[in-house]
Design a protein around this motif. Structure first.
Motif, PDB file in Angstrom:
ATOM      1  N   ASP A 190       0.841  -1.205   0.000  1.00 14.13           N
ATOM      2  CA  ASP A 190       0.000   0.000   0.000  1.00 14.13           C
ATOM      3  C   ASP A 190       0.874   1.252   0.000  1.00 14.13           C
ATOM      4  O   ASP A 190       0.488   2.282  -0.570  1.00 14.13           O
ATOM      5  N   GLU A 244      -0.606  11.619   4.344  1.00 14.33           N
ATOM      6  CA  GLU A 244      -0.890  10.184   4.256  1.00 14.33           C
ATOM      7  C   GLU A 244       0.385   9.327   4.382  1.00 14.33           C
ATOM      8  O   GLU A 244       0.389   8.325   5.088  1.00 14.33           O
ATOM      9  N   TYR A 265     -12.937   2.532   0.126  1.00 10.27           N
ATOM     10  CA  TYR A 265     -12.367   2.389   1.471  1.00 10.27           C
ATOM     11  C   TYR A 265     -13.280   3.032   2.523  1.00 10.27           C
ATOM     12  O   TYR A 265     -13.362   2.546   3.646  1.00 10.27           O
ATOM     13  N   PHE A 272      -0.236   6.686  -6.540  1.00 13.95           N
ATOM     14  CA  PHE A 272      -1.468   7.445  -6.418  1.00 13.95           C
ATOM     15  C   PHE A 272      -1.177   8.948  -6.470  1.00 13.95           C
ATOM     16  O   PHE A 272      -1.918   9.715  -7.091  1.00 13.95           O
ATOM     17  N   CYS A 274     -11.280   3.236  -5.308  1.00 12.67           N
ATOM     18  CA  CYS A 274     -10.253   3.251  -4.285  1.00 12.67           C
ATOM     19  C   CYS A 274     -10.601   4.221  -3.158  1.00 12.67           C
ATOM     20  O   CYS A 274     -10.640   3.842  -1.986  1.00 12.67           O
ATOM     21  N   GLU A 321      -8.904  -3.642  -7.386  1.00 10.49           N
ATOM     22  CA  GLU A 321      -8.908  -3.479  -5.918  1.00 10.49           C
ATOM     23  C   GLU A 321      -9.083  -4.838  -5.237  1.00 10.49           C
ATOM     24  O   GLU A 321      -8.434  -5.129  -4.242  1.00 10.49           O
ATOM     25  N   TYR A 348     -11.788  10.913   6.950  1.00 12.67           N
ATOM     26  CA  TYR A 348     -11.748  10.139   5.703  1.00 12.67           C
ATOM     27  C   TYR A 348     -13.116  10.120   5.023  1.00 12.67           C
ATOM     28  O   TYR A 348     -13.218  10.190   3.795  1.00 12.67           O
ATOM     29  N   PHE A 361      -5.978  -6.641  -5.271  1.00  4.90           N
ATOM     30  CA  PHE A 361      -5.015  -6.088  -4.299  1.00  4.90           C
ATOM     31  C   PHE A 361      -5.214  -6.760  -2.931  1.00  4.90           C
ATOM     32  O   PHE A 361      -4.250  -7.149  -2.275  1.00  4.90           O
ATOM     33  N   PHE A 398       1.773   1.625  -3.493  1.00  8.50           N
ATOM     34  CA  PHE A 398       0.534   2.048  -4.168  1.00  8.50           C
ATOM     35  C   PHE A 398       0.324   3.560  -4.013  1.00  8.50           C
ATOM     36  O   PHE A 398       0.008   4.263  -4.980  1.00  8.50           O
ATOM     37  N   LEU A 399       0.508   4.071  -2.790  1.00 12.07           N
ATOM     38  CA  LEU A 399       0.241   5.495  -2.534  1.00 12.07           C
ATOM     39  C   LEU A 399       1.200   6.404  -3.303  1.00 12.07           C
ATOM     40  O   LEU A 399       0.823   7.505  -3.714  1.00 12.07           O
ATOM     41  N   TYR A 448     -10.467   4.676   8.459  1.00 10.20           N
ATOM     42  CA  TYR A 448     -11.314   4.811   7.270  1.00 10.20           C
ATOM     43  C   TYR A 448     -12.794   5.062   7.588  1.00 10.20           C
ATOM     44  O   TYR A 448     -13.531   5.518   6.714  1.00 10.20           O
TER      45      TYR A 448
HETATM   46  C1  LIG Z   1      -5.193  -0.289  -2.414  1.00 15.80           C
HETATM   47  C2  LIG Z   1      -5.753   0.933  -1.762  1.00 15.80           C
HETATM   48  N1  LIG Z   1      -6.947   1.399  -2.151  1.00 15.80           N
HETATM   49  C3  LIG Z   1      -7.471   2.501  -1.556  1.00 15.80           C
HETATM   50  C4  LIG Z   1      -6.789   3.168  -0.570  1.00 15.80           C
HETATM   51  C5  LIG Z   1      -7.390   4.377   0.129  1.00 15.80           C
HETATM   52  N2  LIG Z   1      -6.726   5.604  -0.262  1.00 15.80           N
HETATM   53  C6  LIG Z   1      -6.495   5.882  -1.506  1.00 15.80           C
HETATM   54  S1  LIG Z   1      -5.714   7.353  -1.717  1.00 15.80           S
HETATM   55  C7  LIG Z   1      -5.676   7.674  -0.146  1.00 15.80           C
HETATM   56  C8  LIG Z   1      -5.088   8.953   0.346  1.00 15.80           C
HETATM   57  C9  LIG Z   1      -6.113  10.036   0.512  1.00 15.80           C
HETATM   58  O1  LIG Z   1      -6.391  10.694  -0.651  1.00 15.80           O
HETATM   59  C10 LIG Z   1      -6.257   6.608   0.538  1.00 15.80           C
HETATM   60  C11 LIG Z   1      -6.348   6.588   1.984  1.00 15.80           C
HETATM   61  C12 LIG Z   1      -5.548   2.666  -0.202  1.00 15.80           C
HETATM   62  N3  LIG Z   1      -4.805   3.270   0.739  1.00 15.80           N
HETATM   63  N4  LIG Z   1      -5.055   1.547  -0.800  1.00 15.80           N
END
Ligand SMILES: Cc1ncc(C[n+]2csc(CCO)c2C)c(N)n1
Length: 221
Positions: free
Chosen positions: A44, A82, A139, A51, A135, A209, A171, A212, A47-48, A166
């Motif tokens: 994760d 984050e 969550y 993101f 995503c 997702e 959130y 994941f 992943f971020l 979450y």
């Molecule tokens: C696989 C996965 N999917 C969704 C999120 C949730 N999420 C996505 S972006 C973000 C930051 C806030 O904009 C958060 C908490 C995660 N962490 N990991």
């Protein structure tokens, strides 16, 4: 119905497989393997990072300053807030920053993050935000569902911190803003002829997702 509700209603099986995944259920009842959760946390983090790159793409795809400022705020929320929270949570689970940064990226992480980036590169801002929505909003739904199981979070549950994060107001507000943003973009550029194409993007992101979660359960790379 909101745009998000319409997209969810168009892909019910994928949405259920994602939000009702065994990984999620096992976090809810506290039975999830702690090694599976650690594997998930490391992936994760990776992943971020991608993101944040997707939000950078949203700056580039912005149609005006308001779009660009909203996307820039998203980048900052991830990079400045984050990621620090995430490293703190990883630390509590015995994972060092060095260990996390040296970790190889799992195929499920690559598939999901690059899918989102590719969708944004090929399409417009609405395509990109549809790819991001399972995503962000998913969550928030999962957090609320888990907090409602047994009428609240059991403090003895090892995953109570995750569930509280979450399901918490902060959130939930981020997710609400994402729902409103989709409606705002849809009002400008969603035609009925285009909806099925967006539903395909939404379905693909939702299935990624679920993959994941499965990657976490299997501790797959
Ligand atoms: C696989 C996965 N999917 C969704 C999120 C949730 N999420 C996505 S972006 C973000 C930051 C806030 O904009 C958060 C908490 C995660 N962490 N990991």
């Amino acid at each position: 119905m909101t745009t998000f509700e319409r997209l969810k209603a168009a892909t019910p099986a994928s949405w259920r497989a994602y939000t009702d995944h065994d990984f999620v259920r096992q976090m809810g009842d506290g039975s999830l393997s702690q090694d599976a959760f650690r594997h998930y946390l490391v992936q994760d983090y990776l992943f971020l990072i991608h993101f944040a790159r997707a939000y950078a793409l949203a700056v580039y795809k912005g149609r005006n300053l308001a779009d660009m400022r909203a996307a820039a705020a998203g980048i900052s929320a991830i990079l400045d807030v984050e990621m620090k929270l995430h490293l703190k949570l990883c630390g509590e689970w015995g994972l060092s920053p060095e260990e996390i940064e040296a970790a190889p990226e799992a195929r499920a992480t690559m598939a999901y993050t690059r899918f989102v980036l590719d969708t944004g590169l090929r399409g417009d801002l609405l395509d990109l935000h549809v790819a991001l929505s399972p995503c962000i909003i998913g969550y928030a739904e999962i957090g609320m569902a888990l907090v409602n199981v047994a009428g609240g979070v059991d403090e003895k549950n090892p995953y109570a911190v995750w569930i509280k994060e979450y399901s918490g107001t902060e959130y939930q507000e981020i997710a609400e803003a994402a729902r409103a943003n989709l409606d705002r973009l849809a009002a400008d550029s969603l035609t009925e002829a285009r909806f099925p194409k967006l539903a395909v993007i939404f379905d693909q992101a939702t299935r990624l997702e679920a993959d994941f979660w499965q990657m976490g359960l299997d501790r797959a790379l």
